[in-house]
Write a protein that holds these residues in place. Structure first.
Motif, PDB file in Angstrom:
ATOM      1  N   HIS A 177       0.841  -1.201   0.000  1.00  0.00           N
ATOM      2  CA  HIS A 177       0.000   0.000   0.000  1.00  0.00           C
ATOM      3  C   HIS A 177       0.876   1.251   0.000  1.00  0.00           C
ATOM      4  CE1 HIS A 177      -3.548   2.267   0.068  1.00  0.00           C
ATOM      5  NE2 HIS A 177      -4.322   1.380   0.658  1.00  0.00           N
ATOM      6  N   LYS A 229      -0.111   4.333   0.228  1.00  0.00           N
ATOM      7  CA  LYS A 229      -0.571   5.448   1.070  1.00  0.00           C
ATOM      8  C   LYS A 229       0.260   5.585   2.341  1.00  0.00           C
ATOM      9  CE  LYS A 229      -4.133   3.207   3.907  1.00  0.00           C
ATOM     10  NZ  LYS A 229      -3.794   3.597   5.269  1.00  0.00           N
ATOM     11  N   ARG A 256     -16.781   1.319   7.851  1.00  0.00           N
ATOM     12  CA  ARG A 256     -16.287   2.286   6.854  1.00  0.00           C
ATOM     13  C   ARG A 256     -16.970   1.939   5.534  1.00  0.00           C
ATOM     14  NH1 ARG A 256      -9.836   3.047   6.390  1.00  0.00           N
ATOM     15  NH2 ARG A 256     -10.103   1.704   4.571  1.00  0.00           N
ATOM     16  N   TYR A 280     -11.490  -4.918   3.410  1.00  0.00           N
ATOM     17  CA  TYR A 280     -10.398  -4.566   4.330  1.00  0.00           C
ATOM     18  C   TYR A 280     -10.837  -4.785   5.777  1.00  0.00           C
ATOM     19  CZ  TYR A 280      -7.017  -1.820   6.911  1.00  0.00           C
ATOM     20  OH  TYR A 280      -6.069  -1.426   7.821  1.00  0.00           O
ATOM     21  N   GLY A 318      -6.360  -7.416   3.712  1.00  0.00           N
ATOM     22  CA  GLY A 318      -5.196  -7.513   4.594  1.00  0.00           C
ATOM     23  C   GLY A 318      -4.452  -6.219   4.849  1.00  0.00           C
ATOM     24  N   GLY A 319      -3.702  -6.247   5.961  1.00  0.00           N
ATOM     25  CA  GLY A 319      -2.864  -5.119   6.347  1.00  0.00           C
ATOM     26  C   GLY A 319      -1.655  -5.640   7.092  1.00  0.00           C
ATOM     27  N   THR A 320      -0.880  -4.728   7.641  1.00  0.00           N
ATOM     28  CA  THR A 320       0.365  -5.108   8.324  1.00  0.00           C
ATOM     29  C   THR A 320       0.108  -6.019   9.531  1.00  0.00           C
ATOM     30  OG1 THR A 320       1.508  -3.137   7.540  1.00  0.00           O
ATOM     31  CG2 THR A 320       2.329  -4.107   9.606  1.00  0.00           C
ATOM     32  N   GLN A 328      -2.773  -6.148   1.101  1.00  0.00           N
ATOM     33  CA  GLN A 328      -2.540  -4.708   0.871  1.00  0.00           C
ATOM     34  C   GLN A 328      -1.728  -4.033   1.977  1.00  0.00           C
ATOM     35  OE1 GLN A 328      -6.487  -3.035   0.652  1.00  0.00           O
ATOM     36  NE2 GLN A 328      -7.132  -4.351  -1.038  1.00  0.00           N
ATOM     37  N   ALA A 329      -0.770  -4.698   2.572  1.00  0.00           N
ATOM     38  CA  ALA A 329      -0.040  -4.112   3.706  1.00  0.00           C
ATOM     39  C   ALA A 329       0.841  -2.943   3.261  1.00  0.00           C
ATOM     40  CB  ALA A 329       0.827  -5.176   4.368  1.00  0.00           C
ATOM     41  N   GLY A 330       0.927  -1.918   4.102  1.00  0.00           N
ATOM     42  CA  GLY A 330       1.743  -0.754   3.782  1.00  0.00           C
ATOM     43  C   GLY A 330       2.667  -0.325   4.909  1.00  0.00           C
ATOM     44  N   SER A 331       2.134  -0.286   6.140  1.00  0.00           N
ATOM     45  CA  SER A 331       2.895   0.269   7.267  1.00  0.00           C
ATOM     46  C   SER A 331       4.185  -0.490   7.565  1.00  0.00           C
ATOM     47  CB  SER A 331       2.037   0.267   8.532  1.00  0.00           C
ATOM     48  OG  SER A 331       0.873   1.013   8.352  1.00  0.00           O
ATOM     49  N   TYR A 357       1.983  -0.119  15.653  1.00  0.00           N
ATOM     50  CA  TYR A 357       2.191  -1.460  15.096  1.00  0.00           C
ATOM     51  C   TYR A 357       3.354  -2.185  15.781  1.00  0.00           C
ATOM     52  CZ  TYR A 357      -1.020  -2.326  11.193  1.00  0.00           C
ATOM     53  OH  TYR A 357      -2.121  -2.637  10.435  1.00  0.00           O
TER      54      TYR A 357
HETATM   55  C1  LIG Z   1      -8.002  -0.304   2.234  1.00  0.00           C
HETATM   56  C2  LIG Z   1      -6.785  -0.556   3.058  1.00  0.00           C
HETATM   57  N1  LIG Z   1      -6.057  -1.649   2.803  1.00  0.00           N
HETATM   58  C3  LIG Z   1      -4.981  -1.952   3.520  1.00  0.00           C
HETATM   59  C4  LIG Z   1      -4.540  -1.146   4.553  1.00  0.00           C
HETATM   60  C5  LIG Z   1      -3.356  -1.648   5.303  1.00  0.00           C
HETATM   61  O1  LIG Z   1      -2.504  -0.801   5.816  1.00  0.00           O
HETATM   62  P1  LIG Z   1      -1.518  -1.158   7.025  1.00  0.00           P
HETATM   63  O2  LIG Z   1      -0.317  -1.723   6.408  1.00  0.00           O
HETATM   64  O3  LIG Z   1      -1.319   0.161   7.660  1.00  0.00           O
HETATM   65  O4  LIG Z   1      -2.184  -2.138   7.944  1.00  0.00           O
HETATM   66  C6  LIG Z   1      -5.262   0.029   4.856  1.00  0.00           C
HETATM   67  C7  LIG Z   1      -4.845   0.914   5.962  1.00  0.00           C
HETATM   68  O5  LIG Z   1      -5.528   1.753   6.464  1.00  0.00           O
HETATM   69  C8  LIG Z   1      -6.424   0.318   4.091  1.00  0.00           C
HETATM   70  O6  LIG Z   1      -7.166   1.408   4.340  1.00  0.00           O
END
Ligand SMILES: Cc1ncc(COP(=O)(O)O)c(C=O)c1O
Length: 364
Positions: free
Chosen positions: A39, A41, A141, A171, A215-217, A233-236, A244
Motif C-alpha cells: 500500500h 498510502k 467504513r 479490508y 489484509g494489512g500489516t 494490501q499491507a503498507g505500514s 504497530y
Molecule cells: C483499504 C486498506 N487496505 C490496507 C490497509 C493496510 O494498511 P496497514 O499496512 O497500515 O495495515 C489500509 C490501511 O488503512 C487500508 O485502508
C-alpha cells in the motif's frame, strides 16, 4: 550531507532497517500463492515503492487516492495499480479513465453511483476500467454488505459497458491492530470468511472473480495464509510506527522525526521543534528514541514538550528523534525523507504524493 546538516523538523529513514522490513515481507510471500500488493498510502514515496516491488512476490501497487495512482503511473513504478477505495467526486472518474489508457488500473466500488460514474468516464475515452466490488467485512467504513448485496453490485459491474469485473476486496481494518494474537486471528478469519463466501457466490453466478484483495500489516500472516485470498494490501510494515510495533510482527521501526532542542526550561523538561506540524498523535504521542526514561508530555503546533530524567545533559541546540505513533498521516506532513546510512545522508527522497497534488496542479 551529514545528519546534523538536516534542517529540522524532518523525517529520517534508517535505510538498513527499511530494507530488512522489505525483505522479511517478501520472504513471507515467496512461499505462497497469495502475493503482496504494497500500500503506497503509508509512505507516498516512489523510491520506497520501487524497492518494495524489486524485492519480488508483488502483484502491483495499492493506492488510496487517484492522485497516488497518478504519481505511481507518472514515475513508472508499476503498471498494475489498485485504488483500494471508492472513487467519487469532481473529475476523479475521468482521471481514472485517462490512467486506464496507460496502466492496468482497478478501482474499488461499493455503490451503483460509483459504478455508473466509472462506466461513463471509461466510455468517454474508449477504455476499460477494472473494478473490485468493495465488501464490508466488519470495519465501520466503506463496502457493500457481503453475500447478496455484493453479488448484485458485481452483476451491475459485469454488465456495464466500459467496466471489467476483476473480483472483490474487503479490508479487515477492525482486526489489524488487535493486540492479542488469537483475538486478532479470530477477527480476521471471521471477516475473511465473509469475503471468501461472497467470492464463491460471484463465481457460482458465472461472473469473473480472479482477485480477492484484503489484509494489512497486522494481519498479513493471517489473511495471507487463507486459501482464496490472492493478495495482501499491507503498507505500514515498510517503515512501521509505535502502534504497530506493539504487535508480535517481525518489522522494525525504520523512520523517526528529527527535532532540535529549542529550550530546556527546567531540569525535567526540554522542548523541541517537532510538534503537530511534524507528527500526528491520533495513535498517541510519539515516543522518544534512545533517551532512557524520556517521554513526550505534549505536542503543540510547533513544539514537542519532552519529560527528561533530571540528570540528562540535553541542551538547546541538541537533536532528539521521536518515533511516530502513526506512519501514514505523519509522512503526509513532510516533503522529503532523509535517508541515513549511519550519520551520512545517503539520499533525499521526495514524498511525491503527499498532500493534495491535484490542488497544486490548479494553482495559477
Ligand atoms: C483499504 C486498506 N487496505 C490496507 C490497509 C493496510 O494498511 P496497514 O499496512 O497500515 O495495515 C489500509 C490501511 O488503512 C487500508 O485502508
Amino acid at each position: 550531507m551529514k545528519l546534523h546538516d538536516i534542517p529540522t523538523p524532518a523525517l529520517v529513514v534508517d535505510a538498513r532497517a527499511m530494507e530488512r522490513n522489505i525483505q522479511r515481507m517478501a520472504a513471507f510471500f515467496s512461499e505462497r500463492r497469495c502475493k503482496l500488493r504494497p500500500h503506497f498510502k503509508a509512505h507516498k514515496t516512489p523510491a520506497i515503492a520501487h524497492r518494495q516491488l524489486a524485492a519480488g512476490w508483488c502483484t502491483g501497487i495499492t493506492c488510496a487516492t487517484v492522485s497516488e495512482a497518478e504519481v505511481i503511473a507518472a514515475e513508472g513504478v508499476s503498471g498494475d495499480i489498485l485504488i483500494a477505495n471508492e472513487v467519487l467526486g469532481a473529475g476523479k472518474a475521468g482521471r481514472v479513465a485517462r490512467l486506464a489508457a496507460r496502466v492496468d488500473i482497478k478501482v474499488a466500488a461499493d455503490s451503483a453511483t460509483a459504478v455508473a460514474e466509472l462506466a461513463e468516464a471509461a466510455r468517454a475515452v474508449a477504455v476499460q476500467i477494472g473494478v473490485l466490488v468493495d465488501v464490508n467485512v466488519g470495519l465501520p467504513r466503506c463496502g457493500i454488505g457481503p453475500g447478496q448485496p455484493a453479488l448484485e453490485l458485481a452483476r451491475q459491474v459485469a454488465s456495464a459497458e466500459g467496466l471489467r469485473l476483476r473480483g472483490l476486496m474487503g479490508y479487515e481494518g477492525h482486526a489489524v491492530a488487535v493486540a492479542d494474537r488469537s483475538a486478532r486471528e479470530a477477527a480476521a478469519r471471521y471477516a475473511m470468511e465473509q469475503l471468501l463466501s461472497t467470492a464463491q457466490m460471484v463465481r457460482e453466478a458465472g461472473l469473473p472473480c480472479d482477485i480477492v484483495s484484503a489484509g494489512g500489516t497486522g494481519t498479513y500472516d493471517i489473511t495471507g495464509q487463507m486459501e482464496g485470498i490472492t493478495e495482501i494490501q499491507a503498507g505500514s510494515y515498510v517503515l512501521m510506527d509505535t502502534a504497530y510495533a506493539k504487535l508480535d510482527i517481525p518489522f522494525e521501526l525504520a523512520f523517526s522525526i528529527l527535532g532540535t532542542v529549542l529550550s530546556r526550561p527546567s531540569p525535567t523538561i526540554c522542548v523541541t521543534d517537532s510538534g503537530h506540524k511534524a507528527c500526528t498523535e491520533d495513535h498517541g504521542n510519539p515516543s522518544v528514541k534512545e533517551i532512557e526514561g524520556a517521554s513526550v508530555l505534549l505536542l503543540s503546533d510547533e513544539h514537542a514538550t519532552i519529560i527528561l530524567p533530571p540528570e540528562s545533559k540535553i541542551a538547546p541546540g541538541d537533536r532528539i528523534e521521536l518515533w511516530p505513533s502513526h506512519i501514514d498521516p505523519t509522512i503526509n506532513l513532510h516533503d522529503a525523507l532523509f535517508v541515513l546510512d549511519g550519520d551520512e545522508v545517503a539520499d533525499v527522497w521526495p514524498i511525491a504524493a503527499r498532500g493534495y497534488p491535484e490542488q497544486r496542479a490548479l494553482l495559477p
